[in-house]
Design a protein around this motif. Sequence first.
Motif, PDB file in Angstrom:
ATOM      1  N   MET A 150     -70.708   3.068 -12.844  1.00 35.66           N
ATOM      2  CA  MET A 150     -70.337   3.016 -11.435  1.00 35.66           C
ATOM      3  C   MET A 150     -69.244   4.015 -11.120  1.00 35.66           C
ATOM      4  O   MET A 150     -68.329   4.239 -11.932  1.00 35.66           O
ATOM      5  N   GLY A 151     -69.332   4.597  -9.939  1.00 34.63           N
ATOM      6  CA  GLY A 151     -68.317   5.543  -9.520  1.00 34.63           C
ATOM      7  C   GLY A 151     -67.982   5.395  -8.052  1.00 34.63           C
ATOM      8  O   GLY A 151     -68.733   4.784  -7.289  1.00 34.63           O
ATOM      9  N   ALA A 183     -63.800   8.980  -8.911  1.00 36.58           N
ATOM     10  CA  ALA A 183     -63.465   8.109 -10.039  1.00 36.58           C
ATOM     11  C   ALA A 183     -64.748   7.479 -10.561  1.00 36.58           C
ATOM     12  O   ALA A 183     -65.623   7.114  -9.763  1.00 36.58           O
ATOM     13  N   THR A 184     -64.860   7.355 -11.866  1.00 39.54           N
ATOM     14  CA  THR A 184     -66.081   6.797 -12.419  1.00 39.54           C
ATOM     15  C   THR A 184     -65.843   6.127 -13.766  1.00 39.54           C
ATOM     16  O   THR A 184     -64.929   6.506 -14.503  1.00 39.54           O
ATOM     17  N   ASN A 214     -71.302   4.058  -6.023  1.00 34.33           N
ATOM     18  CA  ASN A 214     -72.683   4.390  -6.334  1.00 34.33           C
ATOM     19  C   ASN A 214     -72.829   4.660  -7.825  1.00 34.33           C
ATOM     20  O   ASN A 214     -71.838   4.708  -8.572  1.00 34.33           O
ATOM     21  N   THR A 215     -74.078   4.836  -8.232  1.00 33.98           N
ATOM     22  CA  THR A 215     -74.367   5.262  -9.591  1.00 33.98           C
ATOM     23  C   THR A 215     -74.810   6.721  -9.561  1.00 33.98           C
ATOM     24  O   THR A 215     -75.259   7.213  -8.522  1.00 33.98           O
ATOM     25  N   PRO A 216     -74.731   7.412 -10.694  1.00 28.92           N
ATOM     26  CA  PRO A 216     -75.166   8.816 -10.710  1.00 28.92           C
ATOM     27  C   PRO A 216     -76.624   8.984 -10.289  1.00 28.92           C
ATOM     28  O   PRO A 216     -76.953   9.907  -9.536  1.00 28.92           O
ATOM     29  N   LEU A 217     -77.494   8.068 -10.746  1.00 30.60           N
ATOM     30  CA  LEU A 217     -78.909   8.204 -10.433  1.00 30.60           C
ATOM     31  C   LEU A 217     -79.158   8.059  -8.938  1.00 30.60           C
ATOM     32  O   LEU A 217     -79.883   8.863  -8.332  1.00 30.60           O
TER      33      LEU A 217
END
Length: 121
Positions: A34-35, A49-50, A101-104
């Motif tokens: 998560m970021g 931030a992640t 959000n997530t990277p994907l």
Amino acid sequence: QVQFVESGGGLVQPGESLRLSCVASGTLVSLLAMGWYRQAPGNQRELVATFIRDSLFKDGGTNYADSVKGRFTISRDNAKNMVYLQMNSLKPEDTAVYYCNTPLRSQSGIWGPGTQVTVSS
């Protein structure tokens, strides 16, 4: 259906603090990298931030953009399935809409509503 809903934004003066919250549904934040991202007017969205997941999907720590390092802290509560962003010593240049959000999902263009942070005297 996976959803992330952000909250906690507002109008603050320079030097003040805010804590943003992100509630997840349809997935578990404990399993994801998560970021927190942000987008200021006229700028591209950026990752601030992640959490890092390594190749074995284990917790690999956290990472921060240079512009927020030492001022922002990402955290999560797995029991509540929530992710937070503690923002201290806020500056006018931190003004933006903030998203979790997530990277994907970010690469796929899938975003939640975001929460507006305005830093102004």
